[in-house]
Scaffold this motif. Structure first.
Motif, mmCIF file in Angstrom:
data_model
loop_
_atom_site.group_PDB
_atom_site.id
_atom_site.type_symbol
_atom_site.label_atom_id
_atom_site.label_comp_id
_atom_site.label_asym_id
_atom_site.label_seq_id
_atom_site.Cartn_x
_atom_site.Cartn_y
_atom_site.Cartn_z
ATOM 1 N N MET A 181 0.812 -0.802 0.026
ATOM 2 C CA MET A 181 -0.285 -0.194 0.109
ATOM 3 C C MET A 181 1.176 1.687 -0.200
ATOM 4 N N LEU A 182 0.237 1.900 -0.244
ATOM 5 C CA LEU A 182 0.765 3.473 -0.802
ATOM 6 C C LEU A 182 0.966 4.798 -0.359
ATOM 7 N N HIS A 183 0.861 5.686 1.069
ATOM 8 C CA HIS A 183 0.999 6.841 1.267
ATOM 9 C C HIS A 183 0.591 7.468 0.290
ATOM 10 N N VAL A 184 -0.567 8.721 0.103
ATOM 11 C CA VAL A 184 -0.425 9.557 -0.082
ATOM 12 C C VAL A 184 -0.892 10.832 0.209
ATOM 13 N N ARG A 185 0.187 12.336 -0.695
ATOM 14 C CA ARG A 185 -0.331 13.732 0.200
ATOM 15 C C ARG A 185 -0.257 14.724 -0.997
ATOM 16 N N ALA A 186 -1.533 14.596 -0.575
ATOM 17 C CA ALA A 186 -1.740 15.730 -2.099
ATOM 18 C C ALA A 186 -2.438 17.401 -2.139
ATOM 19 N N VAL A 187 -1.143 18.459 -2.256
ATOM 20 C CA VAL A 187 -1.782 19.685 -2.349
ATOM 21 C C VAL A 187 -2.456 19.939 -3.317
ATOM 22 N N CYS A 188 -3.484 20.406 -3.126
ATOM 23 C CA CYS A 188 -4.375 21.129 -4.739
ATOM 24 C C CYS A 188 -5.126 23.021 -3.796
ATOM 25 N N PRO A 189 -5.395 23.121 -5.172
ATOM 26 C CA PRO A 189 -6.479 24.715 -4.651
ATOM 27 C C PRO A 189 -7.687 24.079 -4.373
ATOM 28 N N ALA A 190 -8.074 25.114 -3.190
ATOM 29 C CA ALA A 190 -9.229 24.880 -2.942
ATOM 30 C C ALA A 190 -10.460 24.059 -3.652
ATOM 31 N N ASP A 191 -10.763 25.214 -5.402
ATOM 32 C CA ASP A 191 -11.322 25.123 -6.186
ATOM 33 C C ASP A 191 -11.615 23.661 -7.295
ATOM 34 N N ILE A 192 -10.238 22.990 -7.078
ATOM 35 C CA ILE A 192 -10.632 21.499 -7.100
ATOM 36 C C ILE A 192 -10.601 20.458 -6.587
ATOM 37 N N THR A 193 -10.494 20.916 -4.981
ATOM 38 C CA THR A 193 -10.475 19.765 -3.913
ATOM 39 C C THR A 193 -11.526 18.660 -4.685
ATOM 40 N N ASP A 194 -12.783 19.050 -4.489
ATOM 41 C CA ASP A 194 -13.836 18.370 -4.122
ATOM 42 C C ASP A 194 -14.022 17.432 -5.280
ATOM 43 N N THR A 195 -13.541 18.206 -6.405
ATOM 44 C CA THR A 195 -13.240 17.441 -7.818
ATOM 45 C C THR A 195 -12.027 15.675 -7.106
ATOM 46 N N ALA A 196 -11.166 16.392 -6.685
ATOM 47 C CA ALA A 196 -10.277 15.460 -6.615
ATOM 48 C C ALA A 196 -10.521 14.121 -5.682
ATOM 49 N N LEU A 197 -11.887 14.775 -4.028
ATOM 50 C CA LEU A 197 -12.089 14.024 -3.291
ATOM 51 C C LEU A 197 -13.080 12.837 -4.337
ATOM 52 N N ASP A 198 -13.647 13.366 -5.474
ATOM 53 C CA ASP A 198 -14.773 12.370 -5.719
ATOM 54 C C ASP A 198 -14.525 11.111 -6.533
ATOM 55 N N LEU A 199 -13.050 11.846 -6.638
ATOM 56 C CA LEU A 199 -11.907 10.762 -7.753
ATOM 57 C C LEU A 199 -11.442 9.906 -7.105
ATOM 58 N N LEU A 200 -11.148 10.535 -5.920
ATOM 59 C CA LEU A 200 -10.786 8.995 -4.635
ATOM 60 C C LEU A 200 -11.772 8.384 -4.254
#
Length: 319
Positions: free
Chosen positions: A1-20
């Motif tokens: 397993m891998l641990h992923v840490r991502a920093v992203c602008p607030a305007d794309i956070t919800d899209t990234a969360l949906d992706l995960l």
């Protein structure tokens, strides 16, 4: 397993969360709104099955996370979580040792970069090889094998050939084409000095017994280079990095370069040519084996491969 840490602008956070959330191999997903300071944004974290890593990382990259923020990736040592076990079982079955290309390219790219420390290590390794030849010491030759950093650019070349990554290919070629000539030039000056001091003689080079394997090219030279290259690439693309030490002490790249310098300095041109042949065989063999391992990498197998089915049967039977 891998641990992923991502920093992203607030305007794309919800899209990234949906992706995960949508990926079956992602679990333990968390978000900290406004936690990132530089660059400003939100912090996303998750645990990700290796089999899903390429798909998720490519999707985050396409979303612009790499351009506007960043992604950090690391192996999870110990993880106690039923949710993680479920995610690993549901992940696309490419095998637990599947290649995470983003990780592999980053690792080989860093190891293939021509830096002052790279030059220092390859020079020191070549000097150790010269001393090993001068003293007929196999122990010193092994030390030169371990210290030498040349495997990084060779692995980078293999990855570049498979990925058609011309930047990585150029970076690896630069490290090899500059590193070896510089190291061999310094080794030549050292050999010249040792000859003046009487520490290296033509008779001594002709009568070597413990390190003559360096310049003796034969069928097993090819076999060892291929096996070492395969083991090295497997260790690079999986968490089994400890196996790299065995790779370093299996091939005679740096020792062959050092032996060629010593043999040429004392006028033994035949042995110098044989040493350069040994160097070429090892380098080509390592790259060829690396390309073959990457080409045979685990791919998506609907329903799971034999080993995966056996693992699932064993876990369910012993639960």
């Amino acid at each position: 397993m891998l641990h992923v840490r991502a920093v992203c602008p607030a305007d794309i956070t919800d899209t990234a969360l949906d992706l995960l959330r949508a990926d079956p191999g992602a679990t333990l997903v968390t978000v900290q709104r406004g936690a990132a300071v530089e660059p400003a944004g939100d912090l996303l974290e998750c645990v990700l099955a290796r089999e899903s890593a390429d798909d998720v990382l490519n999707a985050l990259r396409d979303l612009g996370v790499v351009r506007t923020g960043g992604i950090a990736l690391e192996d999870v040592g110990t993880l106690l979580s039923d949710a993680a076990e479920v995610a690993a079982e549901k992940a696309p079955d490419r095998g637990a040792d599947s290649v995470v290309w983003q990780e592999l390219v980053a690792q080989t790219g860093e190891a293939s970069t021509l830096t002052p420390s790279f030059l220092a290590f390859i020079i020191i390794a070549c000097l150790l090889a010269v001393v090993g030849v001068a003293t007929d010491s196999s122990v010193t030759i092994v030390g030169a094998m371990v210290v030498g950093p040349e495997y990084g650019p060779l692995a980078g070349t293999a990855v570049a050939l498979v990925r058609k990554d011309y930047r990585l290919a150029a970076r690896s070629a630069l490290a090899l084409l500059v590193g070896f000539p510089v190291a061999m030039t310094v080794a030549w000056f050292a050999t010249w000095l040792f000859r003046k001091l009487g520490w290296v003689t033509a008779a001594g080079v002709e009568n070597l017994q413990n390190v003559d394997f360096i310049y003796k090219v034969g069928p097993f030279s090819v076999v060892v280079a291929l096996l070492a290259g395969a083991a090295g690439m497997l260790a690079t693309m999986t968490p089994k990095s400890a196996a790299l030490v065995g790779v370093f002490i299996s091939v005679t790249t740096i020792p062959a370069a050092g032996f060629a310098v010593v043999a040429a300095e004392v006028g033994s041109w035949h042995k110098a040519a044989m040493s350069l042949g040994q160097l070429a065989v090892n380098m080509v063999g390592i790259v060829a084996a690396g390309v073959l391992v990457l080409w045979l990498r685990p791919r998506h197998r609907p329903g799971g491969g034999t080993l995966s089915r056996l693992n699932r049967w064993w876990l369910s039977d012993t639960a």
